[in-house]
Design a protein around this motif. Structure first.
Motif, PDB file in Angstrom:
ATOM      1  N   TYR A 108       0.832  -1.205   0.000  1.00  0.00           N
ATOM      2  CA  TYR A 108       0.000   0.000   0.000  1.00  0.00           C
ATOM      3  C   TYR A 108       0.867   1.256   0.000  1.00  0.00           C
ATOM      4  CZ  TYR A 108      -3.061  -3.506   2.196  1.00  0.00           C
ATOM      5  OH  TYR A 108      -3.768  -4.654   2.510  1.00  0.00           O
ATOM      6  N   TYR A 110       0.254   5.176   1.518  1.00  0.00           N
ATOM      7  CA  TYR A 110      -0.569   6.105   2.274  1.00  0.00           C
ATOM      8  C   TYR A 110       0.098   7.475   2.261  1.00  0.00           C
ATOM      9  CZ  TYR A 110      -3.268   2.284   4.384  1.00  0.00           C
ATOM     10  OH  TYR A 110      -4.087   1.198   4.593  1.00  0.00           O
ATOM     11  N   GLN A 166       0.279  11.002   4.610  1.00  0.00           N
ATOM     12  CA  GLN A 166      -0.068  11.658   5.878  1.00  0.00           C
ATOM     13  C   GLN A 166       0.218  13.142   5.728  1.00  0.00           C
ATOM     14  OE1 GLN A 166       2.008  10.484   9.589  1.00  0.00           O
ATOM     15  NE2 GLN A 166      -0.022  10.444  10.530  1.00  0.00           N
ATOM     16  N   LYS A 169      -1.599  15.373  10.150  1.00  0.00           N
ATOM     17  CA  LYS A 169      -1.354  13.989  10.598  1.00  0.00           C
ATOM     18  C   LYS A 169      -2.439  13.015  10.171  1.00  0.00           C
ATOM     19  CE  LYS A 169       2.233  15.593  12.708  1.00  0.00           C
ATOM     20  NZ  LYS A 169       3.517  15.550  11.984  1.00  0.00           N
ATOM     21  N   PHE A 170      -3.306  13.459   9.236  1.00  0.00           N
ATOM     22  CA  PHE A 170      -4.355  12.551   8.794  1.00  0.00           C
ATOM     23  C   PHE A 170      -3.776  11.588   7.760  1.00  0.00           C
ATOM     24  CE2 PHE A 170      -8.462  10.999   8.463  1.00  0.00           C
ATOM     25  CZ  PHE A 170      -8.845  10.888   7.141  1.00  0.00           C
ATOM     26  N   LEU A 171      -3.998  10.298   7.984  1.00  0.00           N
ATOM     27  CA  LEU A 171      -3.409   9.239   7.149  1.00  0.00           C
ATOM     28  C   LEU A 171      -4.475   8.712   6.192  1.00  0.00           C
ATOM     29  CD1 LEU A 171      -0.642   7.781   7.097  1.00  0.00           C
ATOM     30  CD2 LEU A 171      -1.568   6.172   8.736  1.00  0.00           C
ATOM     31  N   ILE A 173      -5.284   6.384   2.525  1.00  0.00           N
ATOM     32  CA  ILE A 173      -4.777   5.436   1.538  1.00  0.00           C
ATOM     33  C   ILE A 173      -4.787   6.060   0.149  1.00  0.00           C
ATOM     34  CG2 ILE A 173      -7.009   4.349   1.076  1.00  0.00           C
ATOM     35  CD1 ILE A 173      -5.389   1.661   0.919  1.00  0.00           C
ATOM     36  N   GLU A 179      -7.443   5.198  -5.035  1.00  0.00           N
ATOM     37  CA  GLU A 179      -8.289   6.257  -4.498  1.00  0.00           C
ATOM     38  C   GLU A 179      -8.232   7.472  -5.430  1.00  0.00           C
ATOM     39  OE1 GLU A 179     -10.294   6.243  -1.255  1.00  0.00           O
ATOM     40  OE2 GLU A 179     -10.211   4.353  -2.353  1.00  0.00           O
ATOM     41  N   PHE A 230       3.822   6.930   3.370  1.00  0.00           N
ATOM     42  CA  PHE A 230       4.131   5.664   4.018  1.00  0.00           C
ATOM     43  C   PHE A 230       3.774   4.507   3.099  1.00  0.00           C
ATOM     44  CE2 PHE A 230       5.383   6.806   8.233  1.00  0.00           C
ATOM     45  CZ  PHE A 230       4.691   7.952   8.563  1.00  0.00           C
ATOM     46  N   GLN A 257      -1.744  -4.389   8.758  1.00  0.00           N
ATOM     47  CA  GLN A 257      -0.773  -3.802   7.859  1.00  0.00           C
ATOM     48  C   GLN A 257       0.408  -3.289   8.661  1.00  0.00           C
ATOM     49  OE1 GLN A 257      -2.705  -0.982   5.201  1.00  0.00           O
ATOM     50  NE2 GLN A 257      -4.458  -2.344   4.970  1.00  0.00           N
ATOM     51  N   PHE A 306       3.829  -0.868   8.573  1.00  0.00           N
ATOM     52  CA  PHE A 306       4.253   0.336   7.878  1.00  0.00           C
ATOM     53  C   PHE A 306       5.772   0.479   7.823  1.00  0.00           C
ATOM     54  CE2 PHE A 306       0.452   2.959   7.126  1.00  0.00           C
ATOM     55  CZ  PHE A 306      -0.495   2.151   7.740  1.00  0.00           C
TER      56      PHE A 306
END
Lengths: 111, 113
Positions: free
Chosen positions: B33, B35, B37, B41-43, B45, B58, B90, B102, B104
């Motif tokens: 995957y 991701y 951030q 700090k919002f993570l 996908i 996405e 990430f 998962q 990281f």
């Protein structure tokens, strides 16, 4: 409405106390639930995962899941200053492994 | 041994440039995957691959193009970098693309000047 909601905090608890972190989610199809810990400047680290209603314990950590209420929580017993971090709640409906994260709760454990 | 490793750890570049981030995992996982951030700090996908096949894409600008040469590697190429691309990216991996946890990597901090 956010898909996964957490109180951003900061949540401050004294050393040795129980820290209680909460998370609600909107998708009733969610199947798997995860708690990650993220120290500042570091990557998310898996702490707990839970799939079924009820409690799951691992050392000082207990994850609690209530699918009817769409609620998952993390309890940290005997909190230590080293537990101070941001705790991320993540859920998935198991389709493709897509994890939806909450915004995280900052926990501060005071000596 | 690092389980999920990303390179580089830091990337500082100018707007308009093209850059790549590499990810490798030695956990024997078959799903990987990417991701993002953001500064809050919002993570979130971006992509996932299962056995080299794209399964999640996405709403990411098509300036971002993932490539998975094999199930242990997932790279991310970004064209025409914009200021809003500044974030920590990430990489993660899991066994299967369903309910498995998962794991990281350490992240790549991308800063656009």
């Amino acid at each position: 409405q956010k898909e996964v909601e957490q109180n951003s905090g900061p949540l401050s608890v004294p050393e040795g106390a129980i820290a209680s972190l909460n998370c609600t989610y909107s998708d009733r199809g969610s199947q798997s639930f995860f708690w990650y810990r993220q120290y500042s400047g570091k990557s998310p680290e898996l702490i707990m995962f839970i799939y079924s209603n009820g409690d799951k314990e691992d050392g000082r950590f207990t994850a609690q899941l209530n699918k009817a209420s769409q609620y998952v929580s993390l309890l940290i017993r005997d909190s230590q200053p080293s537990d101070s971090a941001t705790y991320l709640c993540a859920v998935t409906n198991n389709q493709g492994g897509k994890l939806i994260f909450g915004q995280g709760t900052e926990l501060s454990v005071k000596p | 041994d690092t389980a999920v490793s990303q390179t580089p750890k830091y990337l500082v570049t100018q707007m308009g440039n093209d850059k790549s981030i590499k990810c490798e995992q030695n956990l024997g996982h078959d799903t990987m995957y990417w991701y993002k951030q953001d500064s809050k700090k919002f993570l979130k996908i971006m992509f996932s691959y299962n056995n080299k096949e794209l399964i999640i894409n996405e709403t990411v600008p098509n300036r971002f193009s993932p490539k998975s040469p094999d199930k242990a590697h997932l790279n991310l190429h970004i064209n025409s970098l914009e200021l809003g691309d500044s974030a920590v990216y990430f990489c993660a991996s899991s066994l299967g693309s369903g309910s498995q946890p998962q794991h990281f990597g350490d992240g790549t901090r991308l800063s656009i000047l």
